[in-house]
Write an enzyme that holds these catalytic residues in place. Structure first.
Site, PDB file in Angstrom:
ATOM      1  N   PRO A 152     -16.654  -3.690   0.716  1.00 44.27           N
ATOM      2  CG  PRO A 152     -17.098  -2.594   2.798  1.00 44.27           C
ATOM      3  CD  PRO A 152     -15.890  -2.827   1.841  1.00 44.27           C
ATOM      4  CG  LEU A 153     -20.062   0.633   1.057  1.00 42.87           C
ATOM      5  CD1 LEU A 153     -20.248   1.943   1.486  1.00 42.87           C
ATOM      6  CD2 LEU A 153     -21.537  -0.186   1.369  1.00 42.87           C
TER       7      LEU A 153
ATOM      8  N   GLY B 256     -24.994   4.634  -2.480  1.00 45.07           N
ATOM      9  CA  GLY B 256     -25.842   5.891  -2.902  1.00 45.07           C
ATOM     10  C   GLY B 256     -25.536   6.752  -4.058  1.00 45.07           C
TER      11      GLY B 256
ATOM     12  CE1 TYR C 235      -3.491  -2.650   0.167  1.00 43.77           C
ATOM     13  CE2 TYR C 235      -3.870  -1.986   2.204  1.00 43.77           C
ATOM     14  CZ  TYR C 235      -4.028  -3.073   1.041  1.00 43.77           C
ATOM     15  OH  TYR C 235      -5.085  -3.700   1.123  1.00 43.77           O
TER      16      TYR C 235
ATOM     17  N   GLY D  24     -16.791  -0.486  -4.340  1.00 41.03           N
ATOM     18  CA  GLY D  24     -16.210   0.479  -4.712  1.00 41.03           C
ATOM     19  C   GLY D  24     -17.065   1.852  -4.888  1.00 41.03           C
TER      20      GLY D  24
ATOM     21  CG  LEU E 297     -23.480  -2.023  -3.101  1.00 45.83           C
ATOM     22  CD1 LEU E 297     -23.008  -3.092  -2.253  1.00 45.83           C
ATOM     23  CD2 LEU E 297     -24.799  -2.208  -3.740  1.00 45.83           C
TER      24      LEU E 297
END
Length: 329
Positions: free
Chosen positions: A216-217, A224, A53, A219, A222
């Site tokens: 979890p979203l 909005g 990273y 990228g 999810l």
């Protein structure tokens, strides 16, 4: 904050995992330190990073930022369950040399020492294999891990991006040699990407691994994203933009946002809360770039999703079904 055991171990970790991939590339060192302080204050004790990273010419930068945060003292290291990863090449451009990547015993030994130096600590709590290494036998990998455990440099080993059969293979080899084996699997898993339910998560449950979902979203898909486009003109980018280019996916995301708007729920919080209801999940990795994003993630831990909401989510984003029934009779 709520806590759970990491897989079959006695290690207690928070239901949210602080992902640090943005520290350095997108979030400055002072901002990163502030986010880590806020996470610890909120009870998040599980921090995830990787040796690569920082990316590009700045590989290792994220671990360095965490290291300078630990160096401030105040119990920061003692309160943190620290996870990092090994596999990717740490060579700089034009400096490629053999044995600077993958999971050979030589690279594992060198990579651990380099991570410890950057992180300014004497041990890593969870050392994760960032990808499968089809060239290195697990007998060699576990021998290297055993040496590091004996030296006190690592406590547990985990995997990331492993298929189900490799989780089984790794832990069968470990069992034959009297070793603990993998205790966690970090995989891509969210409402829009549920293929892990076929093989990876069942294998993790069978062998007692905690499941740590990344992205979890999906990228931002999810979170909005369509509403943000309509209200603020903020267009999707990266993975979410690519996904929304597909009309079927866009219709799913629109149905998702409409369902949650009907119930007065925030999409990003629901995406995380849904994962917390899934069997075998220890906690999703959240990678906030700002304190506001961290605050939103924290609300998900207390969010209780009703049966009607859960049923609606399954209807919009149906899972693949169990293996082999998903593809056979």
């Amino acid at each position: 904050m709520k806590y759970t055991q990491l897989g079959r171990t006695g290690l207690k970790v928070s239901r949210l995992v602080l992902g640090t991939m943005n520290f350095g590339p997108q979030t400055t060192e002072p901002e990163s330190h502030a986010i880590m302080d806020s996470a610890l204050d909120a009870g998040i004790n599980f921090f995830d990073t990787a040796n690569v990273y920082g990316w590009g010419e700045n590989k290792g930068r994220t671990e360095e930022i965490i290291g300078t945060w630990f160096a401030q003292g105040g119990g920061r290291r003692e309160k943190t369950v620290l996870a990092t990863k090994v596999y990717g090449s740490m060579s700089r451009e034009g400096e490629t040399w053999p044995n600077q990547d993958r999971l050979s015993a030589l690279n594992i030994r060198r990579a651990v020492d380099a991570s410890l130096k950057r992180l300014q600590t004497d041990h890593i709590d969870l050392y994760q294999f960032h990808h499968v290494d089809r060239r290195t036998p697990f007998e060699e990998i576990w021998q290297a891990v055993e040496v590091l455990v004996q030296q006190g440099k690592i406590l547990y080993a985990g995997s990331s991006n492993f298929p189900g059969y490799k989780i089984a293979q790794a832990n069968e080899v470990a069992a034959r040699t009297g070793r603990l084996g993998l205790v966690s699997e970090q995989c891509l898993y969210n409402l829009a990407e549920r293929r892990a339910e076929m093989e990876v998560i069942p294998a993790a449950q069978e062998y007692g691994l905690g499941v740590i979902p990344w992205s979890p979203l999906h990228g931002g898909l999810l979170g909005g994203v369509i509403k943000k486009e309509a209200v603020g003109g903020r267009r999707a980018s990266g993975r979410s933009a690519d996904a929304l280019a597909n009309s079927t996916v866009r219709a799913q995301v629109q149905a998702y946002e409409d369902l949650l708007d009907k119930h007065g729920l925030e999409p990003g919080e629901v995406g995380l809360a849904w994962l917390l209801t899934r069997p075998g999940v220890t906690g999703p990795i959240v990678g906030p770039r700002t304190p506001e994003q961290l605050a939103s993630a924290l609300r998900a831990v207390e969010l209780e999703l009703g049966e009607d909401v859960l049923a609606g989510l399954d209807e919009i984003f149906p899972g693949p079904g169990p293996s082999p029934e998903a593809f056979a009779w």
